[in-house]
Design a protein around this motif. Structure first.
Motif, short mmCIF file in Angstrom:
data_model
loop_
_atom_site.label_atom_id
_atom_site.label_comp_id
_atom_site.label_asym_id
_atom_site.label_seq_id
_atom_site.Cartn_x
_atom_site.Cartn_y
_atom_site.Cartn_z
N LEU A 41 13.75 -9.51 107.55
CA LEU A 41 13.86 -9.67 106.10
C LEU A 41 14.05 -11.11 105.67
CD1 LEU A 41 16.16 -6.61 105.40
CD2 LEU A 41 13.68 -6.75 105.17
N CYS A 42 14.94 -11.85 106.35
CA CYS A 42 15.25 -13.21 105.90
C CYS A 42 14.86 -14.29 106.91
CB CYS A 42 16.74 -13.32 105.58
SG CYS A 42 17.80 -13.26 107.03
N GLU A 43 14.43 -13.90 108.10
CA GLU A 43 13.98 -14.81 109.16
C GLU A 43 15.08 -15.67 109.76
OE1 GLU A 43 10.48 -16.91 107.97
OE2 GLU A 43 9.40 -15.07 107.52
N GLN A 44 16.36 -15.38 109.46
CA GLN A 44 17.49 -16.07 110.09
C GLN A 44 17.82 -15.36 111.41
OE1 GLN A 44 18.90 -18.93 108.87
NE2 GLN A 44 17.20 -18.78 107.43
N PRO A 45 18.28 -16.09 112.43
CA PRO A 45 18.58 -15.46 113.72
C PRO A 45 19.70 -14.42 113.63
CG PRO A 45 18.83 -17.85 113.84
CD PRO A 45 18.51 -17.51 112.43
N THR A 46 19.54 -13.32 114.35
CA THR A 46 20.56 -12.28 114.37
C THR A 46 20.52 -11.52 115.70
OG1 THR A 46 21.40 -10.30 113.28
CG2 THR A 46 19.02 -10.60 113.24
N PRO A 47 21.68 -11.14 116.21
CA PRO A 47 21.72 -10.30 117.42
C PRO A 47 21.67 -8.81 117.06
CG PRO A 47 23.94 -10.97 116.86
CD PRO A 47 23.02 -11.64 115.87
N MET A 48 21.73 -8.48 115.76
CA MET A 48 21.75 -7.08 115.33
C MET A 48 20.35 -6.48 115.36
SD MET A 48 24.93 -6.84 114.93
CE MET A 48 25.03 -5.16 114.36
N ARG A 49 20.28 -5.16 115.66
CA ARG A 49 19.02 -4.43 115.69
C ARG A 49 19.14 -3.16 114.87
NH1 ARG A 49 18.25 -8.79 117.36
NH2 ARG A 49 17.41 -9.40 119.37
N SER A 50 18.08 -2.82 114.17
CA SER A 50 18.07 -1.58 113.39
C SER A 50 17.94 -0.39 114.35
CB SER A 50 16.89 -1.58 112.42
OG SER A 50 15.66 -1.43 113.14
N HIS A 51 17.98 0.82 113.79
CA HIS A 51 17.80 2.01 114.61
C HIS A 51 16.42 2.04 115.25
CE1 HIS A 51 16.19 3.07 110.67
NE2 HIS A 51 15.36 3.84 111.33
N TYR A 52 15.48 1.28 114.70
CA TYR A 52 14.11 1.22 115.23
C TYR A 52 13.92 0.05 116.19
CZ TYR A 52 9.04 1.83 115.10
OH TYR A 52 7.73 2.04 115.43
N GLY A 53 14.98 -0.75 116.38
CA GLY A 53 14.92 -1.89 117.30
C GLY A 53 14.49 -3.19 116.68
N GLU A 54 14.29 -3.22 115.37
CA GLU A 54 13.89 -4.45 114.69
C GLU A 54 15.10 -5.34 114.50
OE1 GLU A 54 10.57 -2.75 111.63
OE2 GLU A 54 12.68 -2.36 111.23
N PRO A 55 14.96 -6.66 114.65
CA PRO A 55 16.08 -7.56 114.36
C PRO A 55 16.34 -7.59 112.86
CG PRO A 55 14.14 -8.82 115.05
CD PRO A 55 13.78 -7.38 115.16
N VAL A 56 17.57 -7.28 112.47
CA VAL A 56 17.91 -7.21 111.05
C VAL A 56 19.42 -7.36 110.88
CG1 VAL A 56 18.10 -4.70 111.03
CG2 VAL A 56 17.51 -5.88 108.94
N HIS A 57 19.85 -7.97 109.79
CA HIS A 57 21.27 -8.09 109.50
C HIS A 57 21.81 -6.77 108.95
CE1 HIS A 57 20.13 -12.41 109.44
NE2 HIS A 57 21.25 -12.48 110.12
N LYS A 58 23.10 -6.56 109.09
CA LYS A 58 23.72 -5.34 108.59
C LYS A 58 23.71 -5.28 107.07
CE LYS A 58 27.80 -5.54 110.44
NZ LYS A 58 29.12 -5.18 110.96
N ALA A 59 23.94 -6.40 106.44
CA ALA A 59 24.08 -6.41 104.97
C ALA A 59 22.77 -6.72 104.29
CB ALA A 59 25.11 -7.44 104.56
#
Length: 59
Positions: A41-59
């Motif tokens: 969504l924002c292209e900033q680095p994140t260690p978080m992954r969605s339920h589908y495995g996509e890198p994404v922030h929680k908020a």
């Protein structure tokens, strides 16, 4: 809509919370401790992954 063979569906029953419910971010599948990747969504680095495995922030 056509499905591609071997490709994981967008969601599996039981893994995606019901509308209005939240993901349990404490589950280890939502955290990649080895690699930060750009958020979809924002292209900033994140260690978080969605339920589908996509890198994404929680908020």
């Amino acid at each position: 809509m056509t499905r591609t063979r071997g490709k994981k569906p967008l969601f599996e029953p039981g893994l995606v919370p019901a509308p209005g419910a939240l993901l349990d971010w404490r589950d280890g599948q939502h955290f990649d401790r080895w690699q930060d990747r750009p958020c979809v969504l924002c292209e900033q680095p994140t260690p978080m992954r969605s339920h589908y495995g996509e890198p994404v922030h929680k908020a």
